[in-house]
Motif scaffolding. Structure first.
Motif, PDB file in Angstrom:
ATOM      1  N   LYS A  52       0.851  -1.186   0.000  1.00 44.61           N
ATOM      2  CA  LYS A  52       0.000   0.000   0.000  1.00 44.61           C
ATOM      3  C   LYS A  52       0.886   1.235   0.000  1.00 44.61           C
ATOM      4  CE  LYS A  52      -3.101  -3.141   0.738  1.00 44.61           C
ATOM      5  NZ  LYS A  52      -3.863  -3.685  -0.392  1.00 44.61           N
ATOM      6  N   SER A  53       0.425   2.244  -0.705  1.00 45.83           N
ATOM      7  CA  SER A  53       1.166   3.507  -0.756  1.00 45.83           C
ATOM      8  C   SER A  53       0.710   4.381   0.408  1.00 45.83           C
ATOM      9  CB  SER A  53       0.907   4.221  -2.083  1.00 45.83           C
ATOM     10  OG  SER A  53       1.536   5.487  -2.089  1.00 45.83           O
ATOM     11  N   VAL A  54       1.638   4.699   1.317  1.00 46.76           N
ATOM     12  CA  VAL A  54       1.306   5.445   2.533  1.00 46.76           C
ATOM     13  C   VAL A  54       2.065   6.760   2.530  1.00 46.76           C
ATOM     14  CG1 VAL A  54       1.430   5.477   5.041  1.00 46.76           C
ATOM     15  CG2 VAL A  54       0.826   3.361   3.844  1.00 46.76           C
ATOM     16  N   PHE A  55       1.279   7.879   2.789  1.00 43.42           N
ATOM     17  CA  PHE A  55       1.887   9.206   2.878  1.00 43.42           C
ATOM     18  C   PHE A  55       1.682   9.734   4.293  1.00 43.42           C
ATOM     19  CE2 PHE A  55       1.328  13.899   2.446  1.00 43.42           C
ATOM     20  CZ  PHE A  55       2.669  14.198   2.235  1.00 43.42           C
ATOM     21  N   ILE A  56       2.772  10.116   4.955  1.00 49.52           N
ATOM     22  CA  ILE A  56       2.708  10.687   6.302  1.00 49.52           C
ATOM     23  C   ILE A  56       2.770  12.201   6.152  1.00 49.52           C
ATOM     24  CG2 ILE A  56       3.681  10.718   8.606  1.00 49.52           C
ATOM     25  CD1 ILE A  56       2.679   7.985   7.733  1.00 49.52           C
ATOM     26  N   ASP A  57       1.598  12.863   6.378  1.00 53.70           N
ATOM     27  CA  ASP A  57       1.522  14.327   6.270  1.00 53.70           C
ATOM     28  C   ASP A  57       1.789  14.907   7.651  1.00 53.70           C
ATOM     29  OD1 ASP A  57       1.075  16.925   5.656  1.00 53.70           O
ATOM     30  OD2 ASP A  57      -1.097  16.742   5.365  1.00 53.70           O
ATOM     31  N   ALA A  58       3.032  15.238   7.946  1.00 52.21           N
ATOM     32  CA  ALA A  58       3.432  15.716   9.268  1.00 52.21           C
ATOM     33  C   ALA A  58       3.562  17.225   9.252  1.00 52.21           C
ATOM     34  CB  ALA A  58       4.746  15.066   9.688  1.00 52.21           C
ATOM     35  N   GLN A  59       2.999  17.846  10.283  1.00 50.98           N
ATOM     36  CA  GLN A  59       3.104  19.292  10.477  1.00 50.98           C
ATOM     37  C   GLN A  59       3.857  19.547  11.769  1.00 50.98           C
ATOM     38  OE1 GLN A  59       2.112  21.559   8.311  1.00 50.98           O
ATOM     39  NE2 GLN A  59       1.330  19.959   6.912  1.00 50.98           N
TER      40      GLN A  59
END
Length: 698
Positions: A65-72
């Motif tokens: 699975k393609s996982v994107f971690i959108d961290a702020q």
């Protein structure tokens, strides 16, 4: 067939049956001769490994699975702690499952958390790091000021390195007698240091007090703050100022103070204090004036201007006026007690009965027959005697005049009689008149024309006063008791109009109406009822009832003070009735009646509205004519006139019928029109109604 011949079922013997089987040796098969000889090849092994790796890679690529971690904030460092996670640019290729990640950024708290990767092909996870706190330094121009942050007290200024979460905070700085400062401050966080400097302003003003004479105590809001002359710091707002000095009147003022706006009050001239005088008199409650101005009644405290003479005047009805001069010094207290001289006059009191007692203003003074000295003022004179109504009067004696008070007490019995109402009205609107009957002879002489056998002469003594309704009970009045009742019609003539007398009722219905009326007024019931039926009566009851036959006869026949002079007919001694005298069987009823009065027409075919014709001498309507009336008594054979006198008779104790008295619109014969005519029935009729009665005293 002979026994020596062979059977057809026997098999012939084989020719080889006698051959011998010879054993031989067994030799096992040699399998080694069949084995394949294999020698591995390096090329083939390499190819196989590549194929396996390719298959695994293809499976991973297809399953990952393609996982994107959108961290702020942006620039945060993200680490996925898994050997199978493949990072491709900003994304990770991972299989479905749980993964530990670590996120960090300068100025923010590190985050170590777990994410769960689902079955979706592309997934994004939002991560927001929290700012590290900042530090705040607070200073004020006045040391030791209290600092509150978000409502919580932190400490006293100066304060440094107050650790606060990033964001907006409410900062307040307070100190007694200074105006508080409140400010919202935005803490940047990231362990950066910020400073806040506060200037506190005084919340008071300087106020100067000076008095003449000096040395007066100054009290502000109930607290003494010093002696004049005085310079005081007063907080902003409203203040109640009191300045006092012995032997002087107090000075009071409400001051409005504005912070930092100083005030210097003008010189306050203190006046000398009044003197205090406590006034008492014998007797008390005397009126008092001071220099002609009314002050009140003794006992009384007065304040008097010092150093001068004042005139006090005492006055009370019945006493001589008294004047006194008085003078006080400043703040001096005096007491003055005076006795007033009474003004008396003689009053001769003559009372009946002779043994009556005298009370003046509630005080026993002996026999009522005496001459007394009374104050020349209003006195409450009371004269009492056992068995008599007390006499009470406010009496004002006149000095110099001969006065006499004559009193004759009224007996309690006479007072009771005097208070008896000659007319009463029932709760159903029926007027009843009080009668005081006596002795008379009821019935008719044998020689009287039209007399019947049941009209025997009887000696009657009626000793109880009674009330009797002026009219018969109307349809409207009866329907309040029984809304469903109808008096019916006769020859298409209605008998049910509101003002017509109620008819088509039994004696028992009339008795139950009387009980109902008693209940409306809270009176004791006259008739005893069981299971809806009247079983007997209570002669001692003062509730409503039907009149007895004797009461009916007295009301109808005795019209003068001479009870021996009895009416024969409602109008007099002989036929015919005068015009428009009553509702009898007349020419207007000839179409429905067989016998009518000739040359008489009252214009009513059947019953007329109650009170349509003049009343008799006692004030009762329709005791003769309109409708006949139920009375209380059972019907029975009358007792012959003799020495026995019937006292307040209620008739026989039992019977089948009840007595009906009086003529009706259907009667026109000599027999029926006579007031001594007695009828009886146990059923309702269209020409029989009733009226109500009450005993004055049971």
């Amino acid at each position: 067939m002979s026994q020596d011949e062979p059977s057809n079922h026997e098999h012939p013997k084989s020719e080889q049956a006698d051959e011998i089987i010879t054993p031989i040796d067994f030799t096992p098969h040699d399998s080694s001769a069949d084995k394949f000889s294999f020698r591995p090849s390096p090329v083939k092994a390499a190819i196989s490994f590549v194929l396996v790796c390719f298959a695994l890679t293809a499976w991973f690529v297809l399953s990952a699975k393609s996982v994107f971690i959108d961290a702020q904030p942006l620039g945060s460092i993200v680490e996925m702690q898994s050997p199978t996670a493949i990072k491709i640019g900003p994304r990770y290729l991972v299989l479905a499952g749980e993964y530990d990640i670590f996120v960090s950024a300068d100025g923010f708290y590190d985050l170590d958390t777990t994410i769960t990767v689902g079955d979706a092909q592309a997934q994004t996870f939002q991560i927001q790091l929290l700012l590290l706190p900042g530090f705040l330094n607070v200073n004020s121009n006045i040391e030791a000021a209290s600092v509150f942050i978000d409502g919580e007290e932190i400490g006293l200024t100066p304060l440094s390195q107050i650790e606060l979460a990033a964001g907006e905070h409410d900062v307040q700085v307070r100190k007694d007698r200074y105006e508080p400062v409140q400010q919202l401050i935005e803490i940047e966080g990231r362990q950066q240091e910020q400073s806040l400097s506060v200037e506190l302003l005084p919340a008071w003003a300087n106020v100067s007090f000076s008095t003449s004479p000096a040395g007066a105590a100054v009290t502000v809001n109930g607290e003494e703050i010093g002696l004049t002359p005085l310079n005081a710091e007063l907080l902003e707002g409203e203040h109640e100022v009191l300045i006092k000095l012995n032997a002087h009147k107090a000075w009071t003022e409400n001051l409005s103070i504005t912070a930092r706006v100083d005030q210097s009050l003008p010189l306050i001239e203190l006046e000398q204090a009044d003197g205090l005088v406590l006034l008492q008199s014998t007797p008390s409650n005397a009126g008092v004036t001071l220099d002609g101005a009314y002050q009140g009644q003794t006992p009384l405290e007065l304040t008097i201007a010092p150093g001068q003479s004042h005139e006090l005047t005492f006055f009370l009805n019945g006493y001589e006026e008294l004047r006194r001069n008085i003078q006080t010094q400043a703040d001096e207290e005096l007491a003055l007690d005076v006795s007033l001289n009474p003004i008396l006059s003689s009053v001769a009191i003559l009372a009946n009965p002779p043994d009556a007692e005298l009370f003046i203003n509630g005080e026993f003074r002996g026999s009522a027959n005496q001459t007394v000295e009374l104050l020349a003022a209003s006195q409450i004179i009371e004269i009492r005697a056992e068995g008599f109504v007390p006499f009470t009067q406010a009496f004002i004696s006149r000095p110099g005049l001969e006065q006499q008070l004559n009193v004759s007490l009224v007996t309690l019995e006479q007072e009771r009689i005097n208070n008896i109402q000659p007319m009463i009205t029932s709760s159903n609107g029926q007027d009843l008149k009080l009668l005081y009957p006596g002795d008379f002879v009821m019935g008719a002489s044998r020689r009287e024309s039209g007399r019947q056998a049941n009209e025997s002469l009887r000696s009657i003594s009626l000793t109880r006063a009674y009330y009797l309704s002026l009219t018969e009970v109307s349809n409207a009045q009866f329907k309040r008791f029984d809304p469903e009742h109808s008096s019916g019609v006769i020859d298409r003539i209605s008998l049910s109009n509101n003002n017509q007398p109620v008819v088509e009722i039994t004696w028992e219905q009339a008795a139950l109406y009387c009980n109902w009326l008693s209940q409306q007024e809270g009176l004791p019931l006259f008739y005893n009822v069981q299971n809806g039926r009247v079983v007997d009566s209570n002669p001692n009851s003062s509730g409503y009832r039907l009149p007895t036959e004797a009461e009916w006869a007295w009301s109808a026949r005795v019209e003068s003070e001479d009870p021996t002079s009895l009416l024969k007919f409602p109008w007099g001694a002989a036929l015919p009735p005068p015009p428009n005298h009553g509702n009898y069987a007349d020419l207007s009823s000839a179409s429905i009646l067989g016998r009518v009065l000739i040359n008489y027409n009252d214009s009513f075919v059947a019953s007329a509205p109650v009170a349509s014709f003049p009343p008799n001498a006692n004030g009762f309507y329709d005791l003769g004519g309109n409708v006949a009336e139920w009375v209380h008594d059972y019907y029975g054979t009358a007792i012959q006139l003799g020495s026995n006198i019937e006292v307040n008779p209620y008739g026989p104790e039992s019977g089948t019928y009840h007595v009906v008295r009086g003529s009706s619109w259907a009667h026109g014969s000599v027999t029926e029109l006579r007031l001594s005519y007695r009828d009886y029935s146990n059923e309702s009729r269209d020409d029989v109604g009733f009226r109500i009665a009450r005993t004055l005293e049971p």
